[in-house]
Design a protein around this motif. Structure first.
Motif, PDB file in Angstrom:
ATOM      1  N   CYS A   1      58.763  -8.744  52.857  1.00 38.35           N
ATOM      2  CA  CYS A   1      57.318  -8.592  53.088  1.00 38.35           C
ATOM      3  C   CYS A   1      57.048  -7.772  54.344  1.00 38.35           C
ATOM      4  O   CYS A   1      56.190  -6.880  54.345  1.00 38.35           O
ATOM      5  CB  CYS A   1      56.682  -9.975  53.189  1.00 38.35           C
ATOM      6  SG  CYS A   1      54.900  -9.957  53.399  1.00 38.35           S
TER       7      CYS A   1
ATOM      8  N   GLY B   1      57.740  -4.144  53.551  1.00 43.30           N
ATOM      9  CA  GLY B   1      56.661  -3.519  52.794  1.00 43.30           C
ATOM     10  C   GLY B   1      55.436  -3.249  53.647  1.00 43.30           C
ATOM     11  O   GLY B   1      54.805  -2.194  53.539  1.00 43.30           O
ATOM     12  N   VAL B   2      55.084  -4.206  54.509  1.00 40.74           N
ATOM     13  CA  VAL B   2      53.929  -4.010  55.391  1.00 40.74           C
ATOM     14  C   VAL B   2      54.177  -2.852  56.346  1.00 40.74           C
ATOM     15  O   VAL B   2      53.294  -2.003  56.571  1.00 40.74           O
ATOM     16  CB  VAL B   2      53.634  -5.315  56.167  1.00 40.74           C
ATOM     17  CG1 VAL B   2      52.606  -5.067  57.261  1.00 40.74           C
ATOM     18  CG2 VAL B   2      53.151  -6.396  55.224  1.00 40.74           C
TER      19      VAL B   2
ATOM     20  N   ASN C   1      54.079   0.658  54.574  1.00 39.76           N
ATOM     21  CA  ASN C   1      52.777   1.079  54.044  1.00 39.76           C
ATOM     22  C   ASN C   1      51.675   1.109  55.087  1.00 39.76           C
ATOM     23  O   ASN C   1      50.725   1.891  54.960  1.00 39.76           O
ATOM     24  CB  ASN C   1      52.371   0.142  52.900  1.00 39.76           C
ATOM     25  CG  ASN C   1      53.241   0.309  51.680  1.00 39.76           C
ATOM     26  OD1 ASN C   1      53.096   1.240  50.914  1.00 39.76           O
ATOM     27  ND2 ASN C   1      54.179  -0.612  51.506  1.00 39.76           N
ATOM     28  N   GLU C   2      51.777   0.269  56.127  1.00 40.27           N
ATOM     29  CA  GLU C   2      50.710   0.190  57.114  1.00 40.27           C
ATOM     30  C   GLU C   2      51.079   0.805  58.458  1.00 40.27           C
ATOM     31  O   GLU C   2      50.194   1.141  59.237  1.00 40.27           O
ATOM     32  CB  GLU C   2      50.313  -1.283  57.338  1.00 40.27           C
ATOM     33  CG  GLU C   2      49.856  -2.001  56.084  1.00 40.27           C
ATOM     34  CD  GLU C   2      48.583  -1.406  55.506  1.00 40.27           C
ATOM     35  OE1 GLU C   2      47.812  -0.796  56.274  1.00 40.27           O
ATOM     36  OE2 GLU C   2      48.363  -1.550  54.283  1.00 40.27           O
TER      37      GLU C   2
ATOM     38  N   GLU D   1      51.599 -12.429  55.528  1.00 38.93           N
ATOM     39  CA  GLU D   1      50.740 -11.240  55.537  1.00 38.93           C
ATOM     40  C   GLU D   1      49.411 -11.526  56.248  1.00 38.93           C
ATOM     41  O   GLU D   1      48.953 -10.725  57.075  1.00 38.93           O
ATOM     42  CB  GLU D   1      50.488 -10.778  54.100  1.00 38.93           C
ATOM     43  CG  GLU D   1      51.721 -10.263  53.382  1.00 38.93           C
ATOM     44  CD  GLU D   1      51.408  -9.882  51.953  1.00 38.93           C
ATOM     45  OE1 GLU D   1      50.206  -9.773  51.624  1.00 38.93           O
ATOM     46  OE2 GLU D   1      52.346  -9.695  51.164  1.00 38.93           O
TER      47      GLU D   1
ATOM     48  N   SER E   1      52.814  -6.090  45.397  1.00 36.83           N
ATOM     49  CA  SER E   1      52.539  -6.755  46.663  1.00 36.83           C
ATOM     50  C   SER E   1      53.495  -6.223  47.725  1.00 36.83           C
ATOM     51  O   SER E   1      54.493  -5.549  47.418  1.00 36.83           O
ATOM     52  CB  SER E   1      52.705  -8.267  46.506  1.00 36.83           C
ATOM     53  OG  SER E   1      54.037  -8.599  46.163  1.00 36.83           O
ATOM     54  N   TYR E   2      53.213  -6.535  48.979  1.00 39.09           N
ATOM     55  CA  TYR E   2      54.079  -6.058  50.058  1.00 39.09           C
ATOM     56  C   TYR E   2      55.494  -6.624  49.925  1.00 39.09           C
ATOM     57  O   TYR E   2      56.476  -5.931  50.189  1.00 39.09           O
ATOM     58  CB  TYR E   2      53.486  -6.451  51.408  1.00 39.09           C
ATOM     59  CG  TYR E   2      52.262  -5.657  51.787  1.00 39.09           C
ATOM     60  CD1 TYR E   2      52.291  -4.273  51.819  1.00 39.09           C
ATOM     61  CD2 TYR E   2      51.069  -6.290  52.114  1.00 39.09           C
ATOM     62  CE1 TYR E   2      51.175  -3.532  52.161  1.00 39.09           C
ATOM     63  CE2 TYR E   2      49.944  -5.566  52.467  1.00 39.09           C
ATOM     64  CZ  TYR E   2      49.999  -4.184  52.483  1.00 39.09           C
ATOM     65  OH  TYR E   2      48.889  -3.452  52.823  1.00 39.09           O
TER      66      TYR E   2
ATOM     67  N   HIS F   1      57.218  -4.832  47.082  1.00 35.78           N
ATOM     68  CA  HIS F   1      57.511  -3.454  47.472  1.00 35.78           C
ATOM     69  C   HIS F   1      58.683  -3.398  48.447  1.00 35.78           C
ATOM     70  O   HIS F   1      59.503  -2.473  48.389  1.00 35.78           O
ATOM     71  CB  HIS F   1      56.265  -2.821  48.112  1.00 35.78           C
ATOM     72  CG  HIS F   1      56.404  -1.345  48.310  1.00 35.78           C
ATOM     73  ND1 HIS F   1      56.324  -0.760  49.558  1.00 35.78           N
ATOM     74  CD2 HIS F   1      56.637  -0.340  47.439  1.00 35.78           C
ATOM     75  CE1 HIS F   1      56.485   0.547  49.439  1.00 35.78           C
ATOM     76  NE2 HIS F   1      56.675   0.826  48.168  1.00 35.78           N
TER      77      HIS F   1
ATOM     78  N   LEU G   1      53.640   3.160  46.694  1.00 35.78           N
ATOM     79  CA  LEU G   1      52.954   1.918  46.346  1.00 35.78           C
ATOM     80  C   LEU G   1      51.663   2.176  45.582  1.00 35.78           C
ATOM     81  O   LEU G   1      51.301   1.422  44.676  1.00 35.78           O
ATOM     82  CB  LEU G   1      52.664   1.115  47.621  1.00 35.78           C
ATOM     83  CG  LEU G   1      51.944  -0.216  47.452  1.00 35.78           C
ATOM     84  CD1 LEU G   1      52.814  -1.194  46.672  1.00 35.78           C
ATOM     85  CD2 LEU G   1      51.565  -0.810  48.799  1.00 35.78           C
TER      86      LEU G   1
END
Length: 668
Positions: free
Chosen positions: A250, A253-254, A257-258, A308, A605-606, A609, A645
């Motif tokens: 998680c 992924g965060v 993407n962020e 998250e 979802s994160y 991903h 994503l």
């Protein structure tokens, strides 16, 4: 090129585009002299400062032929080179100089910090990948332990010393806790011995009481099989590993993407000319995101969704971040100082702390160390080593004899069944007389034929003189010789037929015996002619027989070589087969992630991903070893589309299907 390096290079290119969007021309060269600097409006101190900043930017840039992300120490070294740590240069220059730092100097400082943040971003992603991937193997190990009672019993035996040590420490701590209220009073010197005896008696009594209490506490667990307790412990460890793996995925992924989410299109570059601080806010939030992630990744009290929410809530509630994001040009120094301080905190504190905490978690919940897994066979080997050594010493002579015989047999086999047949084949190819196959010699047949011819001619002469009264002339003898060479013995056979009518007369006269002996010689010549035909046939296939002689030795040597290469290394075929199986399993895992992800606006979802990134990271490394360079470039295009994503789950599933049939030659 790895997935992490692609991510860092993409961000690095976007930062360069945003930087050049605000400058019509490149910055001054490092080799600018005082004249050029004065013409451009820069002081000598500004030129020196700009040179250091440019050198530091070059160190943290990914476009310098580097194939791996920078380490935290190299990133900090680049920042120290530019004197950005602990005391930001803009503030220092405000204290020591009247003039404000130039706009170009500020932009270079921000560019350096942004590139350093991008390198840190890649470093954290790489760390999360390296942390998440081995957790799957540890979970598979616990699955193997739970699959069999034998493995579960073996695990209990392997961990028994640690359990005994932990039990001893608990009993000792319990005894010390109980003995503190009963601390022995000070006694006179004469009563010290009796006091020590009573003290130790009390100590042993407390130990027995502690053991009895623990036995009573665990009496309920003895009603069931001991393996139930170990199975529960293994499942608990596996569950904790699963939580840690999901949180790591998680966080991955965060972060992908962020973190450092910059757009590199033309509209963003045009907007960057008007909005001077938009991308700086992104850099600041990315540093805060990494800081929050590293602080909370090893806390296993919450699930992925709660994790998250916790991450984004902490970032939204960060007052320093909110104030710096809303600041204007006048507070630019404060924003720069905040980014530098937090980036330094991430590199020097949070990143090492997270690595140490993750190692503790893996050591606690992961599979046992090699010392724990192999101490039983190691002790068994150590205890039996004296017996093995004694047997080796007592059988030393026999062992040496076996070794010598094995060596002699190997050498004889090599010489007699490999070297000699090959030498004969080479001689046959070169028409060596010593290597020719021959059943009989050519001179023997010629001599027997000449003897038969003389015998028939002499018999014909004598028989003609006795029958006709006149000797045969040379013409008639030449005809007889020619017929004998062709195998015709008509004069001898006619005389033989006549003598058979009067065998006694023929025998007394000697003609019958003479004719019989001539026929015996004829039979000998016919046999030699037949053998000569067989000899010619063998010579025509002499090379074939040579290769037939070489084949057994060569086959034995090849089989032995393949066996040894399979044991001691090489194993290229097994490695390729294992790699193909790994790539098929990776595609299967990717399919499961895409099919099993709960629908959320049609995207992953994160957590899912992050799992997808882990599988693709391994797939890229495996495909790079087997695919040609041009094919691998096309494969990367598919992979980049797969890890997007925002492409949606349906499109990602179609990409997986396209990879499966387009690159089946290297995957299957």
């Amino acid at each position: 090129m790895s997935l992490v390096l692609d991510q860092v290079r993409r961000i690095d290119v976007q930062l360069d585009k945003l930087h050049w969007a605000r400058h019509a021309s490149p910055p001054a060269s490092l080799a600018s002299d005082d004249t050029n600097s004065s013409e451009n409006g820069f002081s000598k101190l500004d030129v020196t400062r700009i040179g250091k900043l440019q050198a530091a930017i070059k160190l943290v840039s990914t476009l310098t032929g580097r194939n791996t992300p920078l380490s935290s120490s190299k990133i900090l070294s680049a920042l120290r080179l530019a004197k950005l740590l602990n005391d930001p240069p803009s503030l220092t220059e405000q204290k020591n100089e009247i003039s404000e730092p130039s706009t170009k100097q500020r932009d270079l400082e921000w560019l350096l910090i942004s590139k350093a943040t991008a390198q840190t971003h890649g470093l954290v992603i790489d760390m999360l990948l390296e942390e998440t991937l081995p957790l799957g193997w540890d979970m598979w190990y616990w699955d193997e332990v739970l699959s069999s009672s034998f493995y579960l019993g073996l695990y209990s035996a392997q961990t028994s010393p640690m359990r005994f040590w932990q039990l001893s420490k608990d009993i000792y701590a319990d005894v010390r806790r109980r003995i503190e209220p009963k601390a022995r009073p000070t006694k006179p010197y004469g009563m010290e011995a009796a006091s020590n005896t009573r003290y130790w008696s009390m100590f042993y009594g407390l130990v027995k009481d502690s053991i009895r209490d623990r036995s009573l506490t665990g009496s309920t667990s003895r009603t069931v099989s001991p393996l139930v307790f170990y199975r529960s412990e293994v499942r608990s460890k596996q569950e904790q590993l699963r939580k840690f793996r999901e949180l790591s995925a998680c966080g991955l992924g965060v972060l992908v993407n962020e973190g450092m989410n910059l757009d590199g299109d033309e509209s963003e570059m045009r907007r960057a000319k008007n909005d001077k601080h938009a991308w700086k806010t992104v850099v600041l939030k990315s540093v805060a995101l990494m800081e929050t992630l590293l602080r909370n990744l090893t806390v296993l009290d919450h699930g992925s969704h709660a994790f998250e929410d916790l991450i984004f809530t902490n970032i939204e509630d960060d007052t320093e971040l909110s104030h710096a994001s809303a600041s204007d040009e006048g507070d630019n120094d404060q924003r720069l100082a905040l980014v530098i301080s937090r980036l330094q905190l991430v590199l020097e504190v949070h990143l090492p702390n997270h690595i140490a905490s993750s190692k503790i978690l893996v050591a606690k919940y992961g599979r046992p160390s090699r010392l724990v897994r192999y101490w039983i066979p190691a002790i068994a080997l150590l205890l039996s080593s004296t017996t093995l050594l004694r047997v080796a010493v007592n059988r030393k002579a026999e062992l040496m004899t076996w070794i010598r015989d094995l060596g002699a047999t190997t050498i004889d086999f090599w010489n007699n069944w490999v070297v000699d047949p090959i030498r004969k084949v080479i001689g046959t190819i070169r028409h060596d007389k010593d290597a020719e196959i021959a059943i009989m010699s050519k001179e023997s047949l010629r001599g027997d034929q000449a003897s038969l011819e003389r015998m028939v001619v002499d018999f014909a002469k004598d028989n003609a003189s006795r029958t006709n009264g006149a000797p045969m002339d040379e013409a008639e003898l030449a005809v007889v010789r020619a017929k004998v060479r062709e195998g015709d013995l008509t004069p001898v056979l006619r005389a033989y037929e006549e003598d058979l009518r009067r065998p006694i007369v023929g025998t007394v006269r000697g003609d019958l015996i003479r004719a019989l002996l001539i026929q015996v010689q004829k039979t000998k010549v016919d046999v030699e002619v037949a053998v000569g035909g067989i000899d010619a046939l063998l010579k025509s296939q002499e090379l074939v027989f040579g290769f037939v002689g070489v084949t057994p030795g060569v086959l034995v040597c090849l089989g032995l070589f393949r066996w040894l290469s399979g044991i001691f290394g090489g194993r290229k075929g097994k490695t390729e087969q294992k790699g193909r199986g790994q790539r098929i399993r990776l595609l299967r895992n990717i399919d499961r992630i895409l099919d099993g992800s709960p629908p959320s606006n049609g995207i992953l979802s994160y957590k899912d991903h992050g799992m997808l990134l882990c599988e693709i990271h391994i797939l890229r490394q495996s495909a790079q070893r087997v695919m040609p360079r041009d094919i691998y470039g096309e494969f990367l295009e598919e992979v980049n589309e797969l890890i997007d994503l925002h492409a949606g789950i349906e499109r990602q599933i179609r990409v997986v299907d396209r990879i499966r049939w387009a690159y089946s030659e290297w995957i299957r």
